[in-house]
Design a protein around this motif. Structure first.
Motif, PDB file in Angstrom:
ATOM      1  N   PRO A  93       0.790  -1.236   0.000  1.00 51.94           N
ATOM      2  CA  PRO A  93       0.000   0.000   0.000  1.00 51.94           C
ATOM      3  C   PRO A  93       0.820   1.284   0.000  1.00 51.94           C
ATOM      4  O   PRO A  93       0.379   2.302  -0.543  1.00 51.94           O
ATOM      5  N   ARG A  94       2.011   1.261   0.585  1.00 50.75           N
ATOM      6  CA  ARG A  94       2.810   2.488   0.674  1.00 50.75           C
ATOM      7  C   ARG A  94       3.839   2.613  -0.449  1.00 50.75           C
ATOM      8  O   ARG A  94       4.634   3.549  -0.452  1.00 50.75           O
ATOM      9  N   ASN A 100       5.008  -1.296  -7.247  1.00 49.58           N
ATOM     10  CA  ASN A 100       4.285  -2.546  -7.027  1.00 49.58           C
ATOM     11  C   ASN A 100       4.472  -3.502  -8.187  1.00 49.58           C
ATOM     12  O   ASN A 100       4.696  -4.701  -7.993  1.00 49.58           O
ATOM     13  N   GLU A 142       0.720   6.340  -4.634  1.00 50.71           N
ATOM     14  CA  GLU A 142       0.826   5.211  -3.695  1.00 50.71           C
ATOM     15  C   GLU A 142      -0.398   4.321  -3.856  1.00 50.71           C
ATOM     16  O   GLU A 142      -1.528   4.796  -3.998  1.00 50.71           O
ATOM     17  N   ARG A 144      -2.141   2.633  -1.909  1.00 50.26           N
ATOM     18  CA  ARG A 144      -3.234   2.763  -0.924  1.00 50.26           C
ATOM     19  C   ARG A 144      -4.247   3.828  -1.333  1.00 50.26           C
ATOM     20  O   ARG A 144      -5.369   3.857  -0.812  1.00 50.26           O
ATOM     21  N   ASN A 145      -3.866   4.718  -2.237  1.00 42.88           N
ATOM     22  CA  ASN A 145      -4.758   5.791  -2.659  1.00 42.88           C
ATOM     23  C   ASN A 145      -5.599   5.436  -3.882  1.00 42.88           C
ATOM     24  O   ASN A 145      -6.384   6.252  -4.355  1.00 42.88           O
ATOM     25  N   TYR A 148     -10.655   0.474  -4.984  1.00 42.02           N
ATOM     26  CA  TYR A 148     -10.500  -0.981  -4.897  1.00 42.02           C
ATOM     27  C   TYR A 148     -10.415  -1.600  -6.296  1.00 42.02           C
ATOM     28  O   TYR A 148      -9.607  -2.501  -6.547  1.00 42.02           O
ATOM     29  N   GLN A 151      -7.013  -1.093  -7.597  1.00 44.00           N
ATOM     30  CA  GLN A 151      -6.081  -2.018  -6.951  1.00 44.00           C
ATOM     31  C   GLN A 151      -6.155  -3.404  -7.594  1.00 44.00           C
ATOM     32  O   GLN A 151      -5.133  -4.085  -7.734  1.00 44.00           O
TER      33      GLN A 151
END
Length: 245
Positions: A93-94, A100, A142, A144-145, A148, A151
């Protein structure tokens, strides 16, 4: 591109007295979009975990392209050509979106990750997959931002970074808005047309029936029916077990 069929024979995994996967013998169709459906608790994700080395089966075998890969560690399964996503996204997440995807090259340790982050070839490949899934404009954000659904696309880009021949997706449409579901479905069709095999666990029956070439139905840890979507949809055992008819 494909390395050959993925198949299981007598695959079994019990937790206490409960057989989550019970003598499951399945052969998925090479070069096709396969779906695995069934009611909650029917063993679908445990089956995926046994196949991909996340947990070791109690008995039975997993073969890929005729090679026995039963119980191999997840990184060895991945190296054999099988990639997978998870029901709940597994991302850092960071770390940024680009970082990633670079991490999915599976470098050893932080030093390896830093080397990959500065390797022009890896960076360009990562950006290429981010463009392919439609989130390249977010590469410096990032993780986490992200929403969903974004992601989910990021996780898929990471899977694709490893260039797998077979891709196993665990509920890719879960918690995703309809527009992103359409994007994921279109991407799966495109990648399949390029030669990749898909095995998809999914509860969205409309998506399953429109996307899949071959459907396997699980109930109580074992496959009870398989075939083309229209055949499976009309199977009395499926109607009873899955749809409650």
């Amino acid at each position: 591109m494909s390395a050959g069929n993925l198949a299981t024979a007598g695959l079994t995994k019990a937790f206490g007295g409960v057989r989550a996967v019970d003598d499951a013998t399945v052969e998925f169709h090479d070069g096709k979009i396969n779906a695995v459906i069934g009611p909650n608790g029917s063993g679908k994700t445990t089956f995926f975990n046994c196949v991909t080395g996340m947990i070791r089966p109690d008995s039975g075998t997993v073969t890929y392209g005729g090679r026995d890969v039963t119980g191999r560690a997840p990184h060895r399964i991945a190296a054999a050509g099988i990639g997978r996503s998870f029901q709940l996204c597994r991302i850092f997440p960071r770390m940024t979106v680009r970082e990633n995807v670079l991490a999915a090259v599976r470098p050893r340790g932080m030093a390896g990750l830093l080397r990959s982050a500065h390797d022009a070839g890896d960076v360009e490949r990562a950006r290429g997959w981010l463009r392919r899934v439609g989130i390249d404009h977010l590469e410096d954000v990032e993780a986490r931002n992200l929403s969903y659904g974004q992601q989910k696309l990021l996780e898929l880009a990471g899977v694709l970074m490893a260039e797998p021949e077979t891709i196993m997706l665990d509920e890719p449409a879960g918690g995703v808005n309809p527009a992103l579901i359409d994007r994921i479905a279109a991407l799966v069709r495109e990648l399949n047309a390029e030669g990749r095999t898909f095995i998809v666990v999914e509860h969205n029956m409309e998506l399953v029936m429109s996307l899949s070439d071959h459907v396997v139905v699980f109930d109580r840890g074992r496959p009870i029916a398989e075939g083309p979507p229209d055949t499976v949809r009309a199977d009395p055992a499926v109607l009873e077990a899955y749809l409650g008819v």
